[in-house]
Design an enzyme around this catalytic site. Structure first.
Site, PDB file in Angstrom:
ATOM      1  N   ASP A  46      -2.095 -12.567   5.151  1.00 11.97           N
ATOM      2  CA  ASP A  46      -3.095 -13.310   5.918  1.00 11.97           C
ATOM      3  C   ASP A  46      -4.429 -13.265   5.172  1.00 11.97           C
ATOM      4  OD1 ASP A  46      -4.414 -14.583   7.934  1.00 11.97           O
ATOM      5  OD2 ASP A  46      -4.335 -12.933   9.369  1.00 11.97           O
ATOM      6  N   LYS A  75       0.881  -1.180   0.000  1.00 12.48           N
ATOM      7  CA  LYS A  75       0.000   0.000   0.000  1.00 12.48           C
ATOM      8  C   LYS A  75       0.915   1.225   0.000  1.00 12.48           C
ATOM      9  CE  LYS A  75      -4.175   1.719   0.231  1.00 12.48           C
ATOM     10  NZ  LYS A  75      -5.123   1.642  -0.886  1.00 12.48           N
TER      11      LYS A  75
END
Ligand code: NAD
Length: 362
Positions: free
Chosen positions: A243, A187
């Site tokens: 995850d 990001k």
């Protein structure tokens, strides 16, 4: 060659699926002229019952001395009320720490003959999905400084150059064994840690001229996994993003009983396990799908023992048996689990028989 494999059967369906994986490994040993010496070790509920702790020191010693560790699954209702440090999962967390496992590899493969199990439309899957998510496992926001009270709370995402470098290197090494394409997910338009991530991954890429590197923001990566998962080969990403994305990639396949994983350290043995749990609802009924454990064993062959041909043989055998229409109940087209209700062209078998057929194919 002779190799030592630490075998942790664990709880619930763990022993059944691990026995299936060992049966397949035995077939590999026979065909390719290797010796696999299995060293049984206890962890989770089985260890609590036998030794009063979820991870006996003896298990750590056996694992450290092995070339690779094969694990079934741990946990079950019997131990649900134990104190947090005495729960079966505490054993798994402690073992991951003891072995220094910083890289988590999760393949997501959609087999042509199981395409109906995927929640995605066939037209989206038609190019064939074979993704490897490489997730950083010991850093990032899950391990950063945190605190707070009832009015404000915070967690910290922090990565060092060294942490990024080693996971990037692992991802590029894995890509060299596959399609030689890496998508690094971050990001970087917002997060400082992602800016460093992107910079370091780019630097590591310079050592791998045969691998194509692209970058993708995590929000777009999630969208792309649902819209066109076939575009990905290797995805490398930070702990929390990995995850989430590895579960999403797994969900695309639609079959929890088919999903394998590897957790790797810098130089010691890797840990190989299905992503599913101990499925207490199926335990002792010869109904579990052993494929995730068998495919985990294939990853062990490839990544810890360097036995590429042997790993290919296991994966091809799984594919062929599926193509022959052999199914455990979880991946059968029919809704119910009995052989009588199987649809034409499919044979519904138990855990043992599935493993036997895959071993026989080898
Ligand atoms: P689970 O993965 O065990 O089961 C979820 C569902 O998937 C169940 O319906 C189960 O029958 C099915 N399933 C799982 N593996 C299957 C297989 N190989 N073949 C066919 N069907 C399969 O998750 P859960 O029910 O949330 O957890 C059960 C226990 O496992 C809990 O004690 C949990 O703590 C533990 N657990 C352990 C691990 C691990 O050892 N790494 C991971 C997750 C959960």
């Amino acid at each position: 060659m002779k190799y030592t494999i630490a075998v942790i059967r664990g709880d619930g369906i763990g022993p059944e699926i691990v026995d299936g994986a060992c049966r397949v490994l035995d077939a590999v040993a026979k065909k390719f002229g290797h010796t696999f010496e299995y060293r049984d070790a206890l962890m989770g509920g089985a260890a609590l019952d036998a030794a009063g702790v979820p991870l006996p020191q003896e298990t750590v010693d056996i694992c450290r001395a092995a070339d690779g560790v094969l694990l079934g699954a741990v946990g079950g209702p019997k131990w649900d009320t134990a104190a947090p440090e005495l729960r079966p999962e505490a054993g798994l967390l402690a073992l991951r720490k003891a072995l220094g496992l910083y890289a988590n590899l999760r393949p997501a493969v959609v087999y042509d003959c199981l395409v109906k199990a995927s929640p995605l439309k066939c037209k989206i899957l038609r190019r064939g999905v074979d993704i490897m998510v490489v997730r950083e496992l010991t850093g990032g926001i899950y391990f950063g400084e945190r605190g707070g009270d009832d009015t404000r709370a915070y967690d910290t995402e922090a990565y060092s150059r060294g942490e990024i470098e080693r996971i990037a290197r692992k991802a590029f090494d894995v890509a060299m064994l596959r399609g030689r394409r890496v998508v690094s997910v971050d990001k970087a338009n917002v997060l400082a840690s992602s800016k460093l991530w992107r910079k370091v991954v780019r630097e590591v890429a310079a050592d791998y001229p045969d691998v194509t590197l692209t970058h993708m923001y995590v929000d777009n990566a999630a969208m792309q996994l649902a819209l066109d998962p076939a575009q990905f080969d290797v995805i490398v990403t930070a702990n929390m993003f990995g995850d989430i994305l590895s579960d999403l990639a797994g969900a695309v396949t639609g079959s929890i009983g088919m999903l394998a994983s590897a957790s790797l350290s810098e130089s010691g043995p890797g840990l190989y396990e299905p992503i599913h749990g101990s499925a207490p609802d199926l335990a002792g009924r010869d109904a579990a799908n052993p494929c995730a454990a068998i495919l985990s064993a294939a990853m062990l062959l490839r990544l810890s023992l360097g036995l590429t041909k042997e790993a290919d043989a296991v994966e091809a055998a799984v594919r062929r048996v599926l193509e022959q229409g052999v199914r455990t109940a979880d991946i059968a087209t029919a809704d119910t689990a009995t052989a009588d209700s199987a649809v034409e062209g499919e044979t519904v078998v138990g855990c043992r028989e599935m493993a036997r057929r895959i071993a026989e194919e080898i």
